[in-house]
Design a protein around this motif. Structure first.
Motif, mmCIF file in Angstrom:
data_model
loop_
_atom_site.group_PDB
_atom_site.id
_atom_site.type_symbol
_atom_site.label_atom_id
_atom_site.label_comp_id
_atom_site.label_asym_id
_atom_site.label_seq_id
_atom_site.Cartn_x
_atom_site.Cartn_y
_atom_site.Cartn_z
ATOM 1 N N ASP A 39 0.827 -1.202 0.000
ATOM 2 C CA ASP A 39 0.000 0.000 0.000
ATOM 3 C C ASP A 39 0.863 1.255 0.000
ATOM 4 N N VAL A 95 -7.447 7.783 -3.114
ATOM 5 C CA VAL A 95 -6.487 6.678 -3.132
ATOM 6 C C VAL A 95 -5.463 6.845 -2.005
ATOM 7 N N ALA A 98 -6.856 6.230 1.435
ATOM 8 C CA ALA A 98 -7.163 4.818 1.688
ATOM 9 C C ALA A 98 -5.894 4.001 1.930
ATOM 10 N N LEU A 99 -4.794 4.440 1.328
ATOM 11 C CA LEU A 99 -3.579 3.630 1.381
ATOM 12 C C LEU A 99 -2.740 3.833 2.631
#
Lengths: 126, 264
Positions: A39, A95, A98-99
């Motif tokens: 991630d 993104v 979330a990572l």
């Protein structure tokens, strides 16, 4: 104790992989589980890509990796033509959030800085 | 039709009883509501029932340098997508319908692999053991293992493990039209674009068509990771592929999306 490692490279797409590789290496040092490691690799890729897309021609980017016990802070810095923090209502920002555990954007002395924080989610036995 | 052997290849023991059961389950799928308990149970049973078919097909590709378990995993994805797209009214035998989809997924997996970094032979040979150690440790620890843990288990350095992991991730953005249409459709409805998280995203107008162009599984993984906030390991478990594979697909899909978003 903290340790900082800085990598700088031309603000061009083909160098972004260096930031990614470095992020993975630092994640190993911070003993992150591999799903968090992957991630993080994606997050650094995304952060660097966002800055590269809008980078001032001929400028350099810097990635600063600061490792602490079970956590990692990564600053991705660069001069962009707009010189403002990226919008947070984009897919790219979604993104990023979330990572990693936390993302912040700031402008410091003309440089846009994206700061990513990752903490090891679960305790790892020694 | 009764004289034709419709057993899935690889399992010659299919009797009338099993064939009848298959019919019954497919009927249940077409009549019960998607997501209902009956639906899920029927779907699960169908999956389990046809795993021998997946194994049979995967065995044909086992000597080509890919991990057999990975082949079974991607083949199972093909199976699931076939189950989800099967239309009972069309009167096809399920195994006839499913085989090309399973083969397609496995071939696609090989295409994916060829775009990744070429590893030196020594590291190439570590791929299997690293994969196995990762899966084993995930089971034992109930979380994703660290590179160090994998390295200890395999008996190599963390650097070697990292290098293998890095080679696994396909970062090269590939063109969107690379994938056959046969992989799209069906499951789309299970993870529609009406997910709440997406409304927040300004790009949704431009993002949607791009997401549409992604192969089904990649789109599904993108939705799970970014709009449902599931971890890579959770996605791996739900989709039935390895976490390494999830990470590879995520990287590729993101690359494609980014390319598409910045293209105009």
């Amino acid at each position: 104790m903290t340790n900082a490692v800085t990598v700088s490279f031309p603000a061009q797409t083909q160098y972004v992989s260096l930031a990614r590789t470095m992020a993975a290496a630092m994640a190993v040092r911070a003993d992150l589980p591999i799903d968090q490691l992957e991630d993080l690799r994606l997050a650094v890729d995304e952060a660097a890509a966002q800055l590269v897309l809008d980078a001032v021609v001929g400028s350099e980017m810097r990635c600063v990796f600061v490792e602490a016990l079970g956590s990692l802070r990564i600053e991705v810095r660069g001069m962009t033509t707009s010189g403002v923090v990226p919008a947070t209502n984009t897919f790219g920002w979604t993104v990023l959030t979330a990572l990693v555990d936390d993302v912040t954007a700031s402008v410091e002395s003309g440089e846009v800085c994206l700061t990513l924080h990752v903490k090891r989610h679960e305790p790892v036995s020694a | 039709m009764t004289s034709v052997d419709t057993s899935p290849p690889g399992d010659e023991r299919w009797g009338d009883e099993q064939r009848a059961r298959e019919r019954e389950l497919l009927d249940t799928l077409s009549t019960s509501g998607e997501g209902s308990a009956t639906f899920t149970a029927a779907r699960d049973e169908l999956i389990t029932m046809h795993l021998p078919l997946v194994h049979h097909i995967a065995r044909r590709y086992r000597d080509r340098g890919e991990n057999y378990d990975d082949l079974v995993q991607v083949g199972t994805i093909g199976l699931i997508s076939a189950i989800d797209r099967f239309e009972i009214e069309r009167g096809l035998e399920f195994s006839t319908f499913a085989t090309p989809t399973i083969v397609g997924e496995i071939k696609r997996h090989f295409r994916d692999r060829t775009t990744t970094i070429r590893l030196p032979r020594r590291l190439q040979e570590l791929r299997g053991p690293i994969y196995t150690a990762t899966e084993d440790l995930t089971g034992e620890l109930h979380r994703s293992p660290t590179v160090r843990e994998i390295a200890d288990r395999v008996g190599v350095s963390p650097e070697d493990v990292l290098e293998v992991l890095e080679a696994q991730a396909a970062y090269s953005a590939k063109s969107l039209d690379d994938d056959g249409d046969e992989e799209r459709g069906g499951v789309a409805s299970t993870l529609g674009f009406e997910d709440p998280g997406m409304e927040e995203v300004e790009y949704r107008e431009s993002l949607r068509p791009l997401l549409d162009k992604l192969p089904e599984r990649e789109r599904q993984i993108i939705m799970m990771r970014f709009f449902k906030n599931m971890s890579q390991s959770e996605i791996a478990e739900q989709v039935g592929i390895s976490q390494m594979h999830v990470s590879r697909l995520l990287a590729r899909a993101l690359g494609e999306l980014r390319e598409g978003l910045t293209a105009d």
